[in-house]
Design an enzyme around this catalytic site. Structure first.
Site, PDB file in Angstrom:
ATOM      1  N   SER A 122       7.665  55.455 -51.940  1.00 15.02           N
ATOM      2  CA  SER A 122       7.898  55.378 -50.487  1.00 15.02           C
ATOM      3  C   SER A 122       7.481  54.035 -49.918  1.00 15.02           C
ATOM      4  O   SER A 122       6.341  53.607 -50.098  1.00 15.02           O
ATOM      5  CB  SER A 122       7.074  56.435 -49.741  1.00 15.02           C
ATOM      6  OG  SER A 122       7.490  57.709 -50.084  1.00 15.02           O
ATOM      7  N   HIS A 142      13.815  56.832 -49.152  1.00 17.66           N
ATOM      8  CA  HIS A 142      14.195  56.730 -50.564  1.00 17.66           C
ATOM      9  C   HIS A 142      15.703  56.523 -50.624  1.00 17.66           C
ATOM     10  O   HIS A 142      16.466  57.342 -50.131  1.00 17.66           O
ATOM     11  CB  HIS A 142      13.833  58.010 -51.323  1.00 17.66           C
ATOM     12  CG  HIS A 142      12.369  58.155 -51.575  1.00 17.66           C
ATOM     13  ND1 HIS A 142      11.813  58.000 -52.813  1.00 17.66           N
ATOM     14  CD2 HIS A 142      11.355  58.426 -50.737  1.00 17.66           C
ATOM     15  CE1 HIS A 142      10.512  58.180 -52.725  1.00 17.66           C
ATOM     16  NE2 HIS A 142      10.210  58.443 -51.471  1.00 17.66           N
ATOM     17  N   HIS A 180      11.293  64.473 -56.350  1.00 16.74           N
ATOM     18  CA  HIS A 180       9.977  65.121 -56.259  1.00 16.74           C
ATOM     19  C   HIS A 180      10.122  66.622 -56.476  1.00 16.74           C
ATOM     20  O   HIS A 180      11.141  67.208 -56.092  1.00 16.74           O
ATOM     21  CB  HIS A 180       9.364  64.898 -54.866  1.00 16.74           C
ATOM     22  CG  HIS A 180       9.270  63.463 -54.461  1.00 16.74           C
ATOM     23  ND1 HIS A 180      10.332  62.799 -53.904  1.00 16.74           N
ATOM     24  CD2 HIS A 180       8.254  62.574 -54.549  1.00 16.74           C
ATOM     25  CE1 HIS A 180       9.975  61.544 -53.666  1.00 16.74           C
ATOM     26  NE2 HIS A 180       8.719  61.376 -54.055  1.00 16.74           N
ATOM     27  N   TYR A 238       8.668  68.894 -54.863  1.00 18.48           N
ATOM     28  CA  TYR A 238       8.731  69.616 -53.579  1.00 18.48           C
ATOM     29  C   TYR A 238      10.144  69.675 -52.991  1.00 18.48           C
ATOM     30  O   TYR A 238      10.399  70.432 -52.054  1.00 18.48           O
ATOM     31  CB  TYR A 238       7.749  69.022 -52.548  1.00 18.48           C
ATOM     32  CG  TYR A 238       8.001  67.579 -52.167  1.00 18.48           C
ATOM     33  CD1 TYR A 238       9.079  67.209 -51.366  1.00 18.48           C
ATOM     34  CD2 TYR A 238       7.134  66.578 -52.593  1.00 18.48           C
ATOM     35  CE1 TYR A 238       9.306  65.886 -51.018  1.00 18.48           C
ATOM     36  CE2 TYR A 238       7.345  65.260 -52.258  1.00 18.48           C
ATOM     37  CZ  TYR A 238       8.436  64.926 -51.472  1.00 18.48           C
ATOM     38  OH  TYR A 238       8.651  63.618 -51.149  1.00 18.48           O
ATOM     39  N   GLU A 239      11.048  68.876 -53.533  1.00 15.56           N
ATOM     40  CA  GLU A 239      12.427  68.943 -53.034  1.00 15.56           C
ATOM     41  C   GLU A 239      13.142  70.199 -53.536  1.00 15.56           C
ATOM     42  O   GLU A 239      14.243  70.507 -53.085  1.00 15.56           O
ATOM     43  CB  GLU A 239      13.204  67.694 -53.470  1.00 15.56           C
ATOM     44  CG  GLU A 239      12.711  66.427 -52.775  1.00 15.56           C
ATOM     45  CD  GLU A 239      13.399  65.183 -53.303  1.00 15.56           C
ATOM     46  OE1 GLU A 239      14.515  64.878 -52.849  1.00 15.56           O
ATOM     47  OE2 GLU A 239      12.822  64.514 -54.185  1.00 15.56           O
ATOM     48  N   ALA A 284       3.151  55.799 -53.052  1.00 13.74           N
ATOM     49  CA  ALA A 284       2.233  55.772 -51.915  1.00 13.74           C
ATOM     50  C   ALA A 284       1.291  56.952 -52.124  1.00 13.74           C
ATOM     51  O   ALA A 284       1.721  58.014 -52.581  1.00 13.74           O
ATOM     52  CB  ALA A 284       3.011  55.939 -50.616  1.00 13.74           C
ATOM     53  N   MET A 312       2.045  62.935 -54.464  1.00 15.72           N
ATOM     54  CA  MET A 312       3.025  63.986 -54.775  1.00 15.72           C
ATOM     55  C   MET A 312       4.096  63.546 -55.773  1.00 15.72           C
ATOM     56  O   MET A 312       5.177  64.126 -55.805  1.00 15.72           O
ATOM     57  CB  MET A 312       3.718  64.434 -53.486  1.00 15.72           C
ATOM     58  CG  MET A 312       2.786  64.815 -52.357  1.00 15.72           C
ATOM     59  SD  MET A 312       3.744  65.219 -50.875  1.00 15.72           S
ATOM     60  CE  MET A 312       2.466  65.109 -49.606  1.00 15.72           C
ATOM     61  N   SER A 313       3.822  62.533 -56.560  1.00 16.01           N
ATOM     62  CA  SER A 313       4.834  62.072 -57.531  1.00 16.01           C
ATOM     63  C   SER A 313       4.141  61.600 -58.804  1.00 16.01           C
ATOM     64  O   SER A 313       3.022  62.008 -59.090  1.00 16.01           O
ATOM     65  CB  SER A 313       5.651  60.923 -56.911  1.00 16.01           C
ATOM     66  OG  SER A 313       4.843  59.780 -56.735  1.00 16.01           O
ATOM     67  N   ASN A 340      -3.118  55.546 -46.720  1.00 17.95           N
ATOM     68  CA  ASN A 340      -3.980  56.222 -45.738  1.00 17.95           C
ATOM     69  C   ASN A 340      -5.153  56.787 -46.510  1.00 17.95           C
ATOM     70  O   ASN A 340      -5.066  56.967 -47.738  1.00 17.95           O
ATOM     71  CB  ASN A 340      -3.211  57.376 -45.070  1.00 17.95           C
ATOM     72  CG  ASN A 340      -2.642  58.345 -46.094  1.00 17.95           C
ATOM     73  OD1 ASN A 340      -1.576  58.095 -46.670  1.00 17.95           O
ATOM     74  ND2 ASN A 340      -3.346  59.426 -46.345  1.00 17.95           N
ATOM     75  N   HIS A 356       4.333  60.708 -42.330  1.00 18.15           N
ATOM     76  CA  HIS A 356       5.145  59.909 -43.258  1.00 18.15           C
ATOM     77  C   HIS A 356       5.453  58.516 -42.704  1.00 18.15           C
ATOM     78  O   HIS A 356       5.545  57.542 -43.456  1.00 18.15           O
ATOM     79  CB  HIS A 356       6.449  60.663 -43.571  1.00 18.15           C
ATOM     80  CG  HIS A 356       7.283  60.005 -44.631  1.00 18.15           C
ATOM     81  ND1 HIS A 356       6.820  59.799 -45.916  1.00 18.15           N
ATOM     82  CD2 HIS A 356       8.541  59.501 -44.609  1.00 18.15           C
ATOM     83  CE1 HIS A 356       7.761  59.197 -46.627  1.00 18.15           C
ATOM     84  NE2 HIS A 356       8.810  58.994 -45.855  1.00 18.15           N
TER      85      HIS A 356
HETATM   86  N1  HPA Z   1      -1.418  62.740 -49.823  1.00 19.85           N
HETATM   87  C1  HPA Z   1      -0.377  62.906 -50.639  1.00 19.85           C
HETATM   88  N2  HPA Z   1       0.589  62.041 -50.773  1.00 19.85           N
HETATM   89  C2  HPA Z   1       0.520  60.926 -50.018  1.00 19.85           C
HETATM   90  C3  HPA Z   1      -0.520  60.680 -49.146  1.00 19.85           C
HETATM   91  C4  HPA Z   1      -1.550  61.651 -49.018  1.00 19.85           C
HETATM   92  O1  HPA Z   1      -2.521  61.505 -48.266  1.00 19.85           O
HETATM   93  N3  HPA Z   1      -0.278  59.473 -48.562  1.00 19.85           N
HETATM   94  C5  HPA Z   1       0.869  59.017 -49.097  1.00 19.85           C
HETATM   95  N4  HPA Z   1       1.368  59.883 -49.976  1.00 19.85           N
END
Ligand code: HPA
Length: 273
Positions: free
Chosen positions: A31, A62, A84, A86-87, A114, A212-213, A236, A248
């Protein structure tokens, strides 16, 4: 039913019909990091939707295409956008592109993402070299019948993120004056960001970043004996550590902010790979 090897070969044949180079290294861009593909010279772009057996990416930010060309004197194949869990795809589907990279002759993948920081010495914009990963989500892309011509039933993943190559990356980062941290990537399926209690758990169990990847892709690459390198852009601090709400847009904005440094680092990694 058509098996994995046949699917890989059909996808490979399609990609090879569009290019006249042989990719040496694979780059999966997370991302906000897809811009790196713009650095690739003489690019050939192939949308995932054209490729036999590929799922279609659904995430904002993406692009959903391969970009194949030259970077730092090497032929690279970049994934601008990834799949992903989750998709709603299976673990096998989200990692199919990594299988195809191997079929194309790629032996080294750089996985980028990310991620949220759980290590409190990190902050938004930190770059973290992945040293290891934790996947206790109960799903592995290696579940199901094993294709023994690709790799063993019980692969050894004790050095999943090549420690010797990582040592070189750290040296190069230092030479470039990039403050590259190191840490363990803790995989959550998402799509919700973690709760503060989950973040405490990840931290307690040795995670430095949550995301998440990447982890499923790294497992599949390791299964086939590929060298794996991973970089997380900490966009973050994870939930509960960061006091403001996660979203996001912030993830993409922070990733965009560190783009310059990220590109410099990836260029060098490709150069030394
Ligand atoms: N958690 C999960 N995935 C992420 C985060 C997060 O805080 N930031 C960017 N991708």
């Amino acid at each position: 039913m058509i098996n994995l090897l046949e699917k890989m070969n059909e996808a490979k044949a399609y990609i090879e019909s569009k290019i006249d180079v042989k990719p040496e290294m694979g780059l999966i861009l997370g991302s906000g990091l897809g811009i790196l593909a713009d650095e690739i010279e003489a690019p050939v772009k192939i949308k995932y939707s054209e490729i036999p057996h590929f799922p279609v990416s659904t995430v904002e930010g993406h692009e959903g295409q391969f970009v194949i060309g030259q970077l730092k004197g090497k032929t690279v194949i970049a994934m601008q956008g990834r799949f992903h869990y989750y998709e709603g795809y299976t673990m096998q589907e989200i990692t199919f592109p990594v299988r195809v990279l191997k079929a194309l002759g790629v032996n080294h993948v750089l996985l980028t993402n990310a991620a949220g920081g759980t290590n409190e010495s990190f902050s938004g914009g930190t770059l973290m070299l992945i040293t290891d990963q934790i996947n206790i989500m109960g799903h592995s892309p290696l579940m199901g019948p094993n294709e023994s011509s690709l790799g063993p039933r019980f692969p050894d993943v004790s050095t999943i993120y090549s420690p010797s190559f990582n040592a070189r990356v750290l040296e190069e980062a230092k030479a470039l004056d990039i403050d590259l941290k190191q840490g363990v990537y803790f995989y959550f399926t998402g799509p919700a960001y973690e709760t503060p209690a989950e973040v405490r758990l990840a931290k307690m169990l040795g995670g430095d970043a949550v995301g998440m990847s990447t982890a499923p892709e790294a497992l599949v690459a390791a299964h086939m004996g590929m060298k794996v390198t991973g970089i997380s852009c900490i966009t973050n601090m994870a939930a509960g550590i960061q006091k403001t709400a996660l979203n996001h847009q912030e993830v993409v904005e922070v990733a965009n902010r560190v783009q310059g440094t990220f590109i410099k680092l990836v260029n060098r990694i490709v150069e030394i790979a």
